[in-house]
Design an enzyme around this catalytic site. Sequence first.
Site, short mmCIF file in Angstrom:
data_model
loop_
_atom_site.label_atom_id
_atom_site.label_comp_id
_atom_site.label_asym_id
_atom_site.label_seq_id
_atom_site.Cartn_x
_atom_site.Cartn_y
_atom_site.Cartn_z
N TRP A 108 0.82 -1.21 0.00
CA TRP A 108 0.00 0.00 0.00
C TRP A 108 0.85 1.26 0.00
O TRP A 108 0.53 2.21 -0.73
CB TRP A 108 -1.01 -0.01 1.15
CG TRP A 108 -2.10 -1.01 0.88
CD1 TRP A 108 -2.34 -2.17 1.56
CD2 TRP A 108 -3.07 -0.97 -0.18
NE1 TRP A 108 -3.40 -2.84 0.99
CE2 TRP A 108 -3.87 -2.13 -0.07
CE3 TRP A 108 -3.34 -0.06 -1.21
CZ2 TRP A 108 -4.92 -2.41 -0.95
CZ3 TRP A 108 -4.39 -0.34 -2.09
CH2 TRP A 108 -5.16 -1.50 -1.95
N ASP A 179 -1.65 6.47 6.43
CA ASP A 179 -2.70 5.61 5.88
C ASP A 179 -3.03 4.56 6.94
O ASP A 179 -2.25 3.63 7.15
CB ASP A 179 -2.21 4.96 4.58
CG ASP A 179 -3.24 4.04 3.96
OD1 ASP A 179 -4.31 3.81 4.57
OD2 ASP A 179 -2.96 3.52 2.85
N LYS A 203 -12.57 -1.67 5.73
CA LYS A 203 -11.76 -2.64 6.47
C LYS A 203 -12.25 -2.77 7.90
O LYS A 203 -12.68 -3.82 8.32
CB LYS A 203 -10.28 -2.24 6.45
CG LYS A 203 -9.73 -1.86 5.07
CD LYS A 203 -9.53 -3.06 4.17
CE LYS A 203 -9.27 -2.71 2.72
NZ LYS A 203 -8.10 -1.90 2.45
#
Length: 365
Positions: A108, A179, A203
């Site tokens: 990511w 993040d 999530k």
Amino acid sequence: MAQDTQVFNFSAGPAVLPKEVLQQAASEMLDWHGSGMSVMEMSHRGPEFISIYRQAESDLRELLAVPPNYKILFMQGGGLAQNAIIPLNMVGCCPQPATIDFVHTGSWSGKSIKEAKRYAHVNIAASSEADGFTGVPPQDTWNLTSHAAYLHICTNETIDGVEYNFVPESLPKVPIVADMSSHILSRQIDVSKYGVIFAGAQKNIGPAGLTLVIVRDDLLDDALPICPSAFHWRTVAEHDSMFNTPPTYAIYIAGLVFAHLKRQGGVAAMEQRNIEKARLLYEALDADDFYQNRVAPAYRSRMNVPFFLRDESLNDKFLAGAKARGLLQLKGHKSVGGMRASIYNAMPLEGVQALVDYLNEFAGR
Ligand SMILES: *Cc1c(COP(=O)(O)O)cnc(C)c1O
């Protein structure tokens, strides 16, 4: 699968939601609080939805102890859109081209780096790529830029299963952008240490389609002139996240999750449960060499647990046996293979215990 079969869903995202939240949403589906409307049918500017929005915002603020000089924005486009929206909002602070520092700890942060290169000069301050993304490079090895627009980190790498166990120190005047898509609300954080925190909701919060952005007030005015209005944080903030129509139903469900978390004792209580769940699962994986998790123990994620079978020819058999026991979506991300168990807030301890029992049984222990 039959209605009464107990299932546990280990998906990395979109992921499991608390059963109580889904039941409440189901009971309110056709008629929210006697309004005669489903939340999906309400004007985002009407008093009913405004009350839903305000409650969600204030519950999230309370759960994360967000200081008053931070705005909470409810946006769209997911974490990947923020990879562009963040530089568009932040690199206008500096002479062009601006520099952004990144720490590369997995898939990511890698995607964030790739996107940011379209808007700025990127400096990789540190990377764990050479170690196969099995940890976070120690802070004293980071090569930071004094004039960077910001420092970007991914505090939980969902695919690699790597989680920060410390808050980095940034250089003076360089805000940290984090993040937190896959572990927000799973552990206590000090919001004041960050300039910007962002997280896709699907999530650990609620349905896909909602992205949370928590941004310090002084960072709202550094956008590039080309930044789209609907993605301009100042514009979004001034309109209480309703410059354009927000993802109303996703905000409503997120609000139910926040209220549920408060009833469960808040983030501190979730963190204790998450520590216990992760301990149980890693202990089973480490019991012998039948399974393998390659992440350095200090950086093992409490939320996303990738693992491999020593004999990978058994993968299909493992997954079929898991599914037969109601243990769903354990297949690893296609880029790394193997298995992955995501054990977010909404995964009960019994779910982890059921997985551990299966791991032991399959290994013939
Ligand atoms: C899932 C995820 C994203 C991307 O989210 P999208 O909503 O698919 O854009 C970004 N960062 C992390 C850490 C993630 O887990």
